[in-house]
Write a protein that holds these residues in place. Sequence first.
Motif, PDB file in Angstrom:
ATOM      1  N   ILE A 119      41.537  90.190  56.394  1.00 23.21           N
ATOM      2  CA  ILE A 119      41.732  90.901  55.136  1.00 23.21           C
ATOM      3  C   ILE A 119      40.446  91.557  54.664  1.00 23.21           C
ATOM      4  CG2 ILE A 119      41.200  88.966  53.601  1.00 23.21           C
ATOM      5  CD1 ILE A 119      43.537  89.904  51.871  1.00 23.21           C
ATOM      6  N   PRO A 146      41.259  95.075  42.581  1.00 28.62           N
ATOM      7  CA  PRO A 146      42.171  94.150  43.250  1.00 28.62           C
ATOM      8  C   PRO A 146      42.998  93.320  42.274  1.00 28.62           C
ATOM      9  CG  PRO A 146      39.943  93.287  43.304  1.00 28.62           C
ATOM     10  CD  PRO A 146      39.848  94.666  42.718  1.00 28.62           C
ATOM     11  N   GLU A 147      44.232  92.977  42.699  1.00 26.80           N
ATOM     12  CA  GLU A 147      45.064  92.113  41.866  1.00 26.80           C
ATOM     13  C   GLU A 147      44.869  90.664  42.289  1.00 26.80           C
ATOM     14  OE1 GLU A 147      48.094  90.598  42.985  1.00 26.80           O
ATOM     15  OE2 GLU A 147      47.865  91.289  45.033  1.00 26.80           O
ATOM     16  N   LEU A 155      36.402  93.380  50.662  1.00 28.25           N
ATOM     17  CA  LEU A 155      37.850  93.478  50.644  1.00 28.25           C
ATOM     18  C   LEU A 155      38.297  94.773  51.309  1.00 28.25           C
ATOM     19  CD1 LEU A 155      38.670  92.375  47.007  1.00 28.25           C
ATOM     20  CD2 LEU A 155      39.792  91.461  49.011  1.00 28.25           C
ATOM     21  N   LYS A 156      39.411  94.713  52.047  1.00 26.99           N
ATOM     22  CA  LYS A 156      40.010  95.940  52.566  1.00 26.99           C
ATOM     23  C   LYS A 156      40.564  96.764  51.414  1.00 26.99           C
ATOM     24  CE  LYS A 156      41.521  94.895  57.290  1.00 26.99           C
ATOM     25  NZ  LYS A 156      42.721  94.761  58.156  1.00 26.99           N
ATOM     26  N   GLY A 157      40.690  98.035  51.646  1.00 31.21           N
ATOM     27  CA  GLY A 157      41.271  98.900  50.629  1.00 31.21           C
ATOM     28  C   GLY A 157      40.221  99.762  49.969  1.00 31.21           C
ATOM     29  N   HIS A 217      44.685  92.123  37.099  1.00 28.93           N
ATOM     30  CA  HIS A 217      43.795  92.834  38.004  1.00 28.93           C
ATOM     31  C   HIS A 217      42.355  92.562  37.560  1.00 28.93           C
ATOM     32  CE1 HIS A 217      47.397  94.979  39.264  1.00 28.93           C
ATOM     33  NE2 HIS A 217      46.693  95.571  40.219  1.00 28.93           N
ATOM     34  N   ARG A 268      36.764  96.563  44.107  1.00 27.53           N
ATOM     35  CA  ARG A 268      36.668  95.793  45.352  1.00 27.53           C
ATOM     36  C   ARG A 268      35.231  95.702  45.869  1.00 27.53           C
ATOM     37  NH1 ARG A 268      41.505  98.481  45.755  1.00 27.53           N
ATOM     38  NH2 ARG A 268      43.318  97.098  45.991  1.00 27.53           N
ATOM     39  N   ALA A 281      44.186  85.660  48.556  1.00 31.36           N
ATOM     40  CA  ALA A 281      44.260  85.810  50.006  1.00 31.36           C
ATOM     41  C   ALA A 281      42.866  86.027  50.609  1.00 31.36           C
ATOM     42  CB  ALA A 281      45.185  86.972  50.370  1.00 31.36           C
ATOM     43  N   TYR A 282      42.044  86.793  49.924  1.00 33.92           N
ATOM     44  CA  TYR A 282      40.681  87.053  50.388  1.00 33.92           C
ATOM     45  C   TYR A 282      39.879  85.754  50.482  1.00 33.92           C
ATOM     46  CZ  TYR A 282      35.747  88.432  49.956  1.00 33.92           C
ATOM     47  OH  TYR A 282      34.399  88.551  50.122  1.00 33.92           O
ATOM     48  N   ASN A 310      46.610  88.112  43.561  1.00 39.53           N
ATOM     49  CA  ASN A 310      47.020  87.558  44.850  1.00 39.53           C
ATOM     50  C   ASN A 310      46.162  88.093  45.987  1.00 39.53           C
ATOM     51  OD1 ASN A 310      49.046  85.967  43.739  1.00 39.53           O
ATOM     52  ND2 ASN A 310      50.584  87.563  43.924  1.00 39.53           N
ATOM     53  N   GLU A 311      45.654  89.297  45.832  1.00 36.87           N
ATOM     54  CA  GLU A 311      44.732  89.857  46.816  1.00 36.87           C
ATOM     55  C   GLU A 311      43.444  89.040  46.868  1.00 36.87           C
ATOM     56  OE1 GLU A 311      42.625  94.204  47.737  1.00 36.87           O
ATOM     57  OE2 GLU A 311      44.029  93.978  46.066  1.00 36.87           O
TER      58      GLU A 311
END
Length: 375
Positions: free
Chosen positions: A5, A102-103, A94-96, A79, A84, A109-110, A105-106
């Motif tokens: 991720i 980022p929110e 972070l990807k993206g 958020h 990021r 996961a990170y 849940n992101e």
Amino acid sequence: MDSDIFRHGGNTTCDIKQFTIITDKEMRNSMEYDVIIIGGGQAGLAMGFSLKQKNIHFVILDENEQTGMSWRKRYDSLHLFTPRSYSQLHGFHLKGDPNGFPEKNEIAAYLNAFKIKNDLPIIHQEKVIKLTQNEKQKFLVATPNKTHKAKQVVIATGAFYNPFVPNVHDGTANFEIHASQYRNPSQIPNGNVLIIGAGNTGVQIAAELSKTHQVTLSQSKPMKSIPQNIAGRSIFWWLETFRIGRAKPNSFIGKILREREPLIGNDYKTVQNNVEIVGRLSEIKEGKAYFNNGITKQVQNVIWATGYRNDYSWIQIDGVLSNQGRPLHSFGVTNVAGLYFIGLSWQRKRSSALIYGVSDDAKYIAQKIQQHEMK
């Protein structure tokens, strides 16, 4: 969990030192470590990474069932107000879109992916209930089922711990929750909503609920806001460029910022246009809210966005806490040899309690731990 991720930035080496991986069974049967980190959030993970870089034997004890779970439990629309590019640990980006926000849940996961990528040894569902020292100056870290021993301990439970609700209400509102229990507007019954506390969380919830409910926001002092972007750059880029984000707690700039923490983002404008703003709450009694500017309102639903208080009563070592129960430390180093804090607000600088700021603090504490080992 997708451990890809994040991508690794160019400012930190990817060559992680060889480290003996400890299985879950071995960890649960083991009783003694060089270092125990209490808390597996971003502060604990950053600390673990820095210790692993120095090849120091450690374990992380975390009360949650999974890494990142504390983020998943927050309200649905959350958020970060840091983009990021400023929401990373030790150069793992972070990807993206680096300028996007980022929110929750992101981020969860990170953090889990960061743990997996770096093979950080964590025992989950291991809540620490007592920290003491024995006659040999070793730390005893007690959980409900066992006691671990360590030469050194880092307390990484973070800047916020227990939801705080002031004792100014009699419980007569139809519905009352702390902001930590808020998830989305469908959770709130029909009727007006009083939100007490006009920090970033209170303002964000007020802005969201203003689309579905009649909202009143109680502020203890006038709100001041800054945008997330200025001249096409993140506000955090400006803070770092002018070193404001690195301001020390007791510096001239640091003292000003601590007294006047601003709101970040556009929710403030939504609140100004769609929410009734009143003064400090005096009390809620028999279903009515009384404010210090003489306003009285009938209230049906109440959300306490009144922050958190750390509970360090489980630390039973003299000299670690003040009479008010606050950590006594210098940049995270306590007066008790081998005992440290990380993740506190303003621990070393303005950004200490933010994801992007905690990595520098972890490097600093890891150096102190290494120096203590060499004595």
